[in-house]
Write a protein that holds these residues in place. Structure first.
Motif, PDB file in Angstrom:
ATOM      1  N   LEU A   3       0.758  -1.116   0.097  1.00 25.77           N
ATOM      2  CA  LEU A   3      -0.050  -0.211   0.100  1.00 25.77           C
ATOM      3  C   LEU A   3       0.794   1.198  -0.053  1.00 25.77           C
ATOM      4  CD1 LEU A   3      -2.847  -0.827   2.377  1.00 25.77           C
ATOM      5  CD2 LEU A   3      -2.842  -0.577  -0.079  1.00 25.77           C
ATOM      6  N   ALA A   4       1.934   1.304   0.578  1.00 25.80           N
ATOM      7  CA  ALA A   4       2.978   2.427   0.716  1.00 25.80           C
ATOM      8  C   ALA A   4       3.259   2.718  -0.646  1.00 25.80           C
ATOM      9  CB  ALA A   4       3.854   2.123   2.006  1.00 25.80           C
ATOM     10  N   SER A  95      -8.619  -0.182   7.583  1.00 21.65           N
ATOM     11  CA  SER A  95      -7.341   0.327   7.942  1.00 21.65           C
ATOM     12  C   SER A  95      -6.414  -0.804   8.002  1.00 21.65           C
ATOM     13  CB  SER A  95      -7.623   0.882   9.690  1.00 21.65           C
ATOM     14  OG  SER A  95      -8.725   1.626   9.785  1.00 21.65           O
ATOM     15  N   ALA A  96      -5.372  -0.233   7.537  1.00 21.70           N
ATOM     16  CA  ALA A  96      -4.058  -1.324   7.133  1.00 21.70           C
ATOM     17  C   ALA A  96      -2.761  -0.953   7.268  1.00 21.70           C
ATOM     18  CB  ALA A  96      -4.450  -2.001   5.787  1.00 21.70           C
ATOM     19  N   PRO A  98       0.627  -0.018   6.329  1.00 20.60           N
ATOM     20  CA  PRO A  98       0.968   0.379   4.823  1.00 20.60           C
ATOM     21  C   PRO A  98       2.071  -0.704   4.115  1.00 20.60           C
ATOM     22  CG  PRO A  98       1.237   2.263   6.219  1.00 20.60           C
ATOM     23  CD  PRO A  98       1.267   1.151   7.355  1.00 20.60           C
ATOM     24  N   SER A 129      -7.555   3.901   5.413  1.00 20.45           N
ATOM     25  CA  SER A 129      -6.727   4.502   6.352  1.00 20.45           C
ATOM     26  C   SER A 129      -5.425   3.599   6.619  1.00 20.45           C
ATOM     27  CB  SER A 129      -7.676   4.505   7.600  1.00 20.45           C
ATOM     28  OG  SER A 129      -6.931   5.432   8.478  1.00 20.45           O
ATOM     29  N   GLY A 130      -4.373   4.280   7.061  1.00 23.37           N
ATOM     30  CA  GLY A 130      -3.049   3.598   7.101  1.00 23.37           C
ATOM     31  C   GLY A 130      -3.288   3.113   8.666  1.00 23.37           C
ATOM     32  N   ALA A 131      -2.660   2.214   9.237  1.00 16.16           N
ATOM     33  CA  ALA A 131      -2.553   1.465  10.554  1.00 16.16           C
ATOM     34  C   ALA A 131      -1.342   1.151  11.062  1.00 16.16           C
ATOM     35  CB  ALA A 131      -3.754   0.436  10.574  1.00 16.16           C
ATOM     36  N   ALA A 132      -1.186   0.970  12.405  1.00 16.54           N
ATOM     37  CA  ALA A 132      -0.068   0.718  13.130  1.00 16.54           C
ATOM     38  C   ALA A 132       0.409  -0.695  12.206  1.00 16.54           C
ATOM     39  CB  ALA A 132      -0.336   0.275  14.460  1.00 16.54           C
TER      40      ALA A 132
ATOM     41  N   VAL B  53      -7.505   6.361  13.419  1.00 17.33           N
ATOM     42  CA  VAL B  53      -6.451   5.356  13.768  1.00 17.33           C
ATOM     43  C   VAL B  53      -5.521   6.033  14.859  1.00 17.33           C
ATOM     44  CG1 VAL B  53      -4.795   3.754  13.064  1.00 17.33           C
ATOM     45  CG2 VAL B  53      -6.756   4.257  11.772  1.00 17.33           C
ATOM     46  N   HIS B 328      -2.888   9.142   3.001  1.00 17.09           N
ATOM     47  CA  HIS B 328      -3.065   8.108   3.997  1.00 17.09           C
ATOM     48  C   HIS B 328      -2.032   7.063   4.093  1.00 17.09           C
ATOM     49  CE1 HIS B 328      -6.512   9.664   6.097  1.00 17.09           C
ATOM     50  NE2 HIS B 328      -7.106   9.984   4.823  1.00 17.09           N
ATOM     51  N   PHE B 329      -1.337   6.689   3.169  1.00 16.16           N
ATOM     52  CA  PHE B 329      -0.443   5.615   3.117  1.00 16.16           C
ATOM     53  C   PHE B 329       0.978   5.995   2.737  1.00 16.16           C
ATOM     54  CE2 PHE B 329      -4.388   3.318   1.809  1.00 16.16           C
ATOM     55  CZ  PHE B 329      -4.433   2.644   2.950  1.00 16.16           C
TER      56      PHE B 329
END
Lengths: 331, 331
Positions: A3-4, A95-96, A98, A129-132, B53, B328-329
């Protein structure tokens, strides 16, 4: 590719074609604006939300992303069906981490789209959304329409009603046991490999006979819910909400074990899964008599009756019965 | 006490009294059944979902749980308002590390409840789930009703329309700068401490003039969205969706900097925040003329006009203008 490696618009440009059908009847405004608009022909809307979390609700070594997307839709659609409604649309918040592979997200979207198509539920919108690190959290909302009928609540069961189920029992729980118990799995794969395969598949992709929810409502169901945490636990919820007890019929439940469950687990363990296995998403409903069960669609079977409130919310052949439940935090 | 110290029912027993009001008009079935039922008097329902998040959308050293709950409601309600609808209900999915303090979750619920009350949005239901260590993910869905009006989309702007805003610009972005830039913050706290305090507060708890969304629709707004990623970026979305360009008026936007923004940032940086600051949740809408702006409720100000599509979707005093956006990423 992760994703990043893409910006949000590039991720959406790949996701949306997977999620959206050209035809979405009843959706005047689909994804892409601030909010969607979906028809609510009855003048009310049914709404539920349910999440899945990596490491809590699925493991990537067991479940493909398609499996995860499928299960997420089914468990939400089951909640709408259990009110007697038909699903009219869904929203997905993803929410993932990256570092999550883009292909995993596309596989998830394929599973969501396939299950949404099976339940005639258009995708209305979502959020990305990004996540930890290590975190993937999916939250879905499904909306539904009651077709002018009153919602079928948990609290309407009356003494004398029959208790019936539509859909399978214990299969998802048996599949989970096969994933968790290597010894059991080895024996099953030797002696009943096809049955074991089907049970594992039922755990990864449970099935809800969602159209039977509206059919039960039309047939006059007095109370309904879907079996998400096990028959005894969910029957107990219905019983407490209705101020009654539910007396389950051991013979009828033993009949539910026939086939794969019995072949893989043996009689005692098979009955335990029928009574306690979760994530099945069968529908459990009460009717004024056995002659009142819906006769079209997936078959309903009587598995008990509603009795005066006694010491325990759930009895098995007249004897108080309890199973350990599942708790999201205490485990 | 942490979530892991309580079972799910005990957590809910503490949360629900905070989240629920005794009176929830328009909600025939509230939380506690498989799904909620909410009235949709227009025969359609507006639906949006948006997540927050931990570590991405908020930091616990800046924001109290009340702040987080407040912001989550506001950003979702803003999306419903931006369609010209009034909010009718919300659902919240909370996935949290079991080590999360119960008091944090109760504080979150207080913030959600307070902001929901301010926007007359009853809590319809939710979902509570464990999550990976260090992970807290909130996903909210807000539903709305159009009151029989057509939805106001992004795509309806017409050449010759005026472009107007309702609500503030740049304040949340300025607050974020104060959190990120220690040198700027030290100077501001010395020279304009109250203004700095208010800007930080605007970042933690943005305000959306949600009632003005329906007022704009009644006044005949041709296009609308809420400013979530910055005026230029969001005006660009509206312009692209409508096949036009938006020419912003520098003098009108400089007028938006007066007060706290100017006092804390100086003229140039203040204008940059007005143009590019995100998470503000003001409403941006197009009207057939300045005489068509709503005259009741929060004030609308003309900040530009819709022109024929040119090379850039957004111009500033006739000159193509771009600002870096937020992803977001890719960050």
């Amino acid at each position: 590719m992760r994703l990043a490696d893409l910006d949000e618009e590039a991720v959406l440009a790949r996701l949306l074609p997977v999620l959206l059908h050209d035809e979405a009847p009843g959706v005047p405004v689909g994804p892409g604006d601030d909010a969607a608009v979906v028809e609510a022909p009855s003048g009310s809307v049914v709404a539920t939300t349910d999440s899945m979390v990596l490491g809590v609700d699925w493991r990537d070594d067991w479940s493909s992303p398609q499996d995860v997307g499928h299960k997420l839709v089914v468990q939400n659609v089951a909640d709408v069906a259990a009110m007697g409604a038909r699903p009219t649309g869904l929203l997905l918040a993803l929410s993932a981490d990256p570092d999550t592979p883009v292909d995993w997200v596309l596989g998830l979207a394929e599973g969501v789209a396939a299950a949404a198509h099976e339940s005639a539920t258009p995708v209305l919108g979502g959020d990305l959304s990004g996540a930890a690190a290590g975190s993937v959290v999916l939250a879905m909302t499904v909306l539904g329409d009651l077709g002018g009928r009153a919602p079928v609540r948990r609290s309407g069961a009356r003494v004398g009603d029959v208790v019936a189920v539509c859909g399978t029992l214990g299969r998802s729980g048996a599949g989970l046991r096969l994933y968790l118990d290597a010894e059991l799995a080895a024996a099953a794969d030797r002696e009943a490999p096809e049955a074991a395969h089907r049970l594992r598949s039922s755990h990864r992709r449970p099935h809800c006979p969602w159209q039977s929810g509206a059919e039960a409502a039309r047939a006059g169901a007095s109370a309904m819910l879907d079996v998400s945490d096990g028959l005894v636990r969910d029957a107990g919820r219905l019983a407490r909400a209705s101020g009654v007890s539910v007396d389950l019929d051991g013979d009828a439940l033993r009949a539910e074990t026939h086939g794969d469950l019995l072949d893989v687990l043996g009689a005692d363990a098979a009955l335990r899964e029928v009574l306690g296995g979760g994530e099945e998403h069968a529908l459990l409903a009460c009717f004024a008599g056995a002659s009142r069960l819906p006769t079209t669609g997936a078959p309903w079977r009587v598995v008990g009756r509603v009795v005066e409130r006694s010491g325990a919310p759930v009895l098995l052949d007249g004897v108080p019965h309890e199973v350990a439940g599942w708790d999201h935090f205490a485990g």
